[in-house]
Design a protein around this motif. Structure first.
Motif, mmCIF file in Angstrom:
data_model
loop_
_atom_site.group_PDB
_atom_site.id
_atom_site.type_symbol
_atom_site.label_atom_id
_atom_site.label_comp_id
_atom_site.label_asym_id
_atom_site.label_seq_id
_atom_site.Cartn_x
_atom_site.Cartn_y
_atom_site.Cartn_z
ATOM 1 N N LEU A 72 1.263 -2.284 6.391
ATOM 2 C CA LEU A 72 2.040 -1.340 7.351
ATOM 3 C C LEU A 72 2.485 -2.597 8.323
ATOM 4 O O LEU A 72 3.621 -2.572 8.827
ATOM 5 N N LEU A 73 1.626 -3.509 8.610
ATOM 6 C CA LEU A 73 1.820 -4.611 9.498
ATOM 7 C C LEU A 73 2.950 -5.439 8.912
ATOM 8 O O LEU A 73 3.888 -6.028 9.669
ATOM 9 N N ARG A 74 2.807 -5.768 7.559
ATOM 10 C CA ARG A 74 3.855 -6.606 6.918
ATOM 11 C C ARG A 74 5.087 -5.797 7.230
ATOM 12 O O ARG A 74 6.398 -6.609 7.186
ATOM 13 N N GLY A 75 5.441 -4.469 6.715
ATOM 14 C CA GLY A 75 6.751 -3.699 6.965
ATOM 15 C C GLY A 75 7.251 -3.827 8.107
ATOM 16 O O GLY A 75 8.322 -4.090 8.452
ATOM 17 N N LEU A 76 6.294 -3.632 9.346
ATOM 18 C CA LEU A 76 6.594 -3.936 10.469
ATOM 19 C C LEU A 76 7.357 -5.220 10.841
ATOM 20 O O LEU A 76 8.396 -5.454 11.477
ATOM 21 N N MET A 77 6.680 -6.184 10.293
ATOM 22 C CA MET A 77 7.288 -7.583 10.600
ATOM 23 C C MET A 77 8.652 -7.714 9.915
ATOM 24 O O MET A 77 9.632 -8.399 10.314
ATOM 25 N N ALA A 78 8.714 -7.196 8.547
ATOM 26 C CA ALA A 78 9.872 -7.313 7.912
ATOM 27 C C ALA A 78 11.110 -6.287 8.617
ATOM 28 O O ALA A 78 12.207 -6.895 8.782
ATOM 29 N N SER A 79 10.626 -5.009 9.284
ATOM 30 C CA SER A 79 11.768 -4.625 9.945
ATOM 31 C C SER A 79 12.283 -5.314 11.320
ATOM 32 O O SER A 79 13.239 -5.444 11.658
ATOM 33 N N PHE A 80 11.304 -6.011 11.880
ATOM 34 C CA PHE A 80 11.518 -6.868 13.066
ATOM 35 C C PHE A 80 12.419 -7.935 12.581
ATOM 36 O O PHE A 80 13.380 -8.247 13.414
ATOM 37 N N THR A 105 7.548 1.171 3.288
ATOM 38 C CA THR A 105 5.784 0.997 3.156
ATOM 39 C C THR A 105 5.131 2.153 3.428
ATOM 40 O O THR A 105 4.175 2.712 2.692
ATOM 41 N N THR A 106 5.480 2.771 4.611
ATOM 42 C CA THR A 106 5.078 4.063 4.752
ATOM 43 C C THR A 106 5.010 5.264 3.816
ATOM 44 O O THR A 106 4.145 5.795 3.497
ATOM 45 N N ARG A 107 6.179 5.353 3.246
ATOM 46 C CA ARG A 107 6.367 6.195 2.092
ATOM 47 C C ARG A 107 5.441 5.952 0.972
ATOM 48 O O ARG A 107 4.810 6.805 0.196
ATOM 49 N N LEU A 108 5.293 4.896 0.517
ATOM 50 C CA LEU A 108 4.475 4.467 -0.677
ATOM 51 C C LEU A 108 3.068 4.586 -0.449
ATOM 52 O O LEU A 108 2.283 5.080 -1.160
#
Length: 244
Positions: free
Chosen positions: A23-31, A193-196
């Motif tokens: 989730l944190l990697r997904g957040l970083m990708a979003s940022f 990532t959250t959906r997965l």
């Protein structure tokens, strides 16, 4: 209750089999996508605002057509068009030059797609901010013989900043949330990532609440930075309370 809390902690743990690190990697990708798209949109917006105000009739018509289309078509539809049709167009052009098709990086594609969308809105925000500048400042710059480029750097951009920041701040917050739309094309930002994670564990409530908290944290952090930037841009100007 303790067992449930332990289960949630295990699901959100940073260590496998927890999904916290993902989730944190997904957040970083979003940022990263939001930051790149906002920067690209801002660059397009500066050119678009200047072109619509001071460009030739053809330039004004082209930018007017661009902003009208982007603001009229739903963002999800635009993302699908730009992501798939844009990638295909780039590969066709590369093919005409005699090169093999390339697999465009998802991060770059996401930034470009959202940047084009952001650019249309930035154009209108900045155009309105330029129109809010007292015309006496522009006339004085012209009287001193400043070139358009020098006038843009020395007069227009600094003077319009206080008027533009509220609109640009909203566009930044919109960009952070629009990254979720890239999940439709399979890019692994926070929503995808959250959906997965939710699909793999069936803990939909836990993961989507966690994603909402992460988005909220990013928004609160952004608001704190924006507030500091706005105070800096308005330094030397009377506050609203002082003008009453």
């Amino acid at each position: 209750m303790t067992a449930a809390a332990g289960g949630v902690a295990e699901l959100l743990s940073l260590q496998p089999p927890g999904w916290g690190a993902n989730l944190l990697r997904g957040l970083m990708a979003s940022f990263e996508i939001a930051l790149g798209a906002f920067g690209l949109g801002l660059a397009i917006g500066i050119c678009g605002a200047w072109g619509k105000l001071y460009g030739s009739p053809m330039v004004r018509d082209l930018f007017g057509l661009y902003t009208t289309i982007v603001r009229a078509v739903p963002e999800l539809v635009l993302i699908l068009i730009l992501y798939f049709a844009g990638t295909d167009l780039v590969n066709r052009l590369i093919g005409l030059l005699g090169y093999a098709p390339v697999d465009i990086n998802g991060l770059v594609a996401g930034i470009c797609v959202l940047g084009v969308v952001q650019g249309a809105y930035s154009t209108e925000v900045l155009r309105g901010a330029i129109l809010a500048i007292p015309q006496g400042q522009i006339e004085a710059a012209r009287a001193y013989g400043m070139s358009p480029g020098l006038m843009l750097r020395r007069i227009t951009l600094p003077a319009m900043l206080p008027f533009a920041i509220p609109g640009l701040a909203n566009l930044w917050l919109i960009a952070t949330k629009d990254t979720a739309l890239l999940a439709i094309v399979g890019f692994n930002e926070l929503t995808q990532t959250t959906r997965l994670a939710a699909s793999a564990t069936k803990a939909y409530f836990t993961f989507f609440v966690a994603a909402g908290i992460l988005y909220l944290t990013l928004t609160l952090f952004s608001n704190a930075i924006i507030g500091r930037v706005e105070r800096w841009a308005r330094r030397g100007q009377p506050s609203i309370a002082e003008t009453r």
